[in-house]
Design an enzyme around this catalytic site. Structure first.
Site, PDB file in Angstrom:
ATOM      1  N   ARG A   1      -7.067 -31.491  12.646  1.00 36.98           N
ATOM      2  CA  ARG A   1      -6.483 -30.164  12.882  1.00 36.98           C
ATOM      3  C   ARG A   1      -5.315 -30.269  13.867  1.00 36.98           C
ATOM      4  NH1 ARG A   1     -10.124 -25.343  15.327  1.00 36.98           N
ATOM      5  NH2 ARG A   1      -9.676 -26.295  17.317  1.00 36.98           N
TER       6      ARG A   1
ATOM      7  N   ARG B   1      -1.762 -28.201  18.416  1.00 33.88           N
ATOM      8  CA  ARG B   1      -2.263 -27.428  19.554  1.00 33.88           C
ATOM      9  C   ARG B   1      -2.316 -28.293  20.802  1.00 33.88           C
ATOM     10  NH1 ARG B   1      -7.375 -23.696  18.030  1.00 33.88           N
ATOM     11  NH2 ARG B   1      -7.920 -24.297  20.150  1.00 33.88           N
TER      12      ARG B   1
HETATM   13  P1  AMP Z   1     -10.612 -21.343  20.796  1.00 32.59           P
HETATM   14  O1  AMP Z   1      -9.432 -21.142  19.923  1.00 32.59           O
HETATM   15  O2  AMP Z   1     -11.708 -20.349  20.566  1.00 32.59           O
HETATM   16  O3  AMP Z   1     -11.130 -22.764  20.762  1.00 32.59           O
HETATM   17  O4  AMP Z   1     -10.122 -21.072  22.304  1.00 32.59           O
HETATM   18  C1  AMP Z   1      -9.070 -21.819  22.877  1.00 32.59           C
HETATM   19  C2  AMP Z   1      -9.116 -21.680  24.385  1.00 32.59           C
HETATM   20  O5  AMP Z   1      -8.950 -20.302  24.753  1.00 32.59           O
HETATM   21  C3  AMP Z   1     -10.422 -22.098  25.041  1.00 32.59           C
HETATM   22  O6  AMP Z   1     -10.501 -23.498  25.256  1.00 32.59           O
HETATM   23  C4  AMP Z   1     -10.361 -21.319  26.330  1.00 32.59           C
HETATM   24  O7  AMP Z   1      -9.451 -21.922  27.247  1.00 32.59           O
HETATM   25  C5  AMP Z   1      -9.739 -20.002  25.891  1.00 32.59           C
HETATM   26  N1  AMP Z   1     -10.788 -19.037  25.483  1.00 32.59           N
HETATM   27  C6  AMP Z   1     -11.022 -18.547  24.243  1.00 32.59           C
HETATM   28  N2  AMP Z   1     -12.064 -17.708  24.228  1.00 32.59           N
HETATM   29  C7  AMP Z   1     -12.510 -17.663  25.500  1.00 32.59           C
HETATM   30  C8  AMP Z   1     -13.589 -16.998  26.142  1.00 32.59           C
HETATM   31  N3  AMP Z   1     -14.432 -16.214  25.460  1.00 32.59           N
HETATM   32  N4  AMP Z   1     -13.734 -17.172  27.486  1.00 32.59           N
HETATM   33  C9  AMP Z   1     -12.910 -17.953  28.184  1.00 32.59           C
HETATM   34  N5  AMP Z   1     -11.892 -18.641  27.639  1.00 32.59           N
HETATM   35  C10 AMP Z   1     -11.690 -18.506  26.317  1.00 32.59           C
END
Ligand code: AMP
Length: 239
Positions: A178, A184
């Site tokens: 990915r 990313r």
């Molecule tokens: P994701 O795309 O869900 O993997 O999120 C990417 C990044 O966004 C994570 O590694 C966190 O740094 C931040 N993030 C997303 N959702 C949350 C959450 N519920 N609480 C805290 N940080 C979040």
């Protein structure tokens, strides 16, 4: 549904459309009497939820949460809210919130809830969340789980947690492929490991918190295989 219009220059509108069952229906009417009342869409055929439902997708990064959440949202015609996407949008727009959040996101750590709480509450108050919504990547702490419960006090919507379980080896493999496509900043091997560790650290707490609301899905399977399990698990929520 594909609608085509032919022969208007003959003073007649000829319409034909294919239904889902592949029957072709045609009709014609004089140009000046053509009106379209009624919605030409597949909306009516969408499965309907018995009650407002919040689906929480729980799973490590690259467990397929985003892909499956999107499919389910489309199927049920409800909103798909990814806190990762909400935050990435802020980062992209260079907002104050985004600049602060990026410091945590870039190192694979959790963004403090207070930072984006308002943003999330604003999002779930929108009209497309009235029938229900899917939370993808939220909650990630017990405090966040409590926040949802508090927000849900007036609605008392049903909560169902879809847990996608994937072997760690497979996760790393998926994340690296990915990373190549999405480029990313947080998909490098070290940061991925941090993100998996962060998830593993809270997974059991959340599974305990939600108890019998959790449905466990074997997400080592391919997209269709995972979707089939999710579809089966939501049957009881449908009219
Ligand atoms: P994701 O795309 O869900 O993997 O999120 C990417 C990044 O966004 C994570 O590694 C966190 O740094 C931040 N993030 C997303 N959702 C949350 C959450 N519920 N609480 C805290 N940080 C979040």
């Amino acid at each position: 549904m594909l609608i085509s219009r032919i022969g208007a220059n003959l003073g007649v509108n000829n319409f034909s459309f294919g239904t889902k069952q592949n029957q072709r229906v045609s009709f014609s009417m004089p140009c000046d009497t053509v009106t379209f009342s009624g919605k030409v869409s597949q909306e009516d055929k969408k499965p309907q939820l018995k009650e407002k439902t919040i689906y929480i997708f729980l799973g490590a990064p690259a467990s397929g949460k985003g892909t499956q959440a999107e499919k389910l949202a489309e199927e049920l015609d409800i909103a798909h809210i990814s806190t990762g996407d909400l935050l990435r949008e802020e980062v992209k727009n260079g907002t104050e919130l985004g600049i602060e959040a990026a410091k945590y996101m870039n190192s694979g750590k959790l963004v403090p809830t207070e930072l984006f709480q308002k943003l999330l509450i604003g999002r779930i108050s929108q009209d497309d969340c009235k029938k229900g919504y899917i939370l993808d990547g939220f909650p990630r702490t017990e405090e966040q789980a409590e926040m949802i419960d508090e927000l849900n006090q007036t609605d008392n919507a049903k909560i169902k947690v879809i847990q996608l379980s994937v072997d760690e080896e497979k996760l790393l493999e998926r994340m690296l492929s990915r990373a190549k496509v999405q480029n990313r900043a947080d998909d490098t091997p070290e940061k991925l490991k941090t993100r998996i560790d962060v998830y593993n650290g809270v997974r059991d707490t959340l599974v305990r918190y939600y108890g019998d609301k959790v449905v466990n899905i074997d997400a080592n399977k391919d997209i269709q295989g995972v979707k089939a399990q999710i579809d089966e698990s939501i049957q009881e929520d449908l009219v």
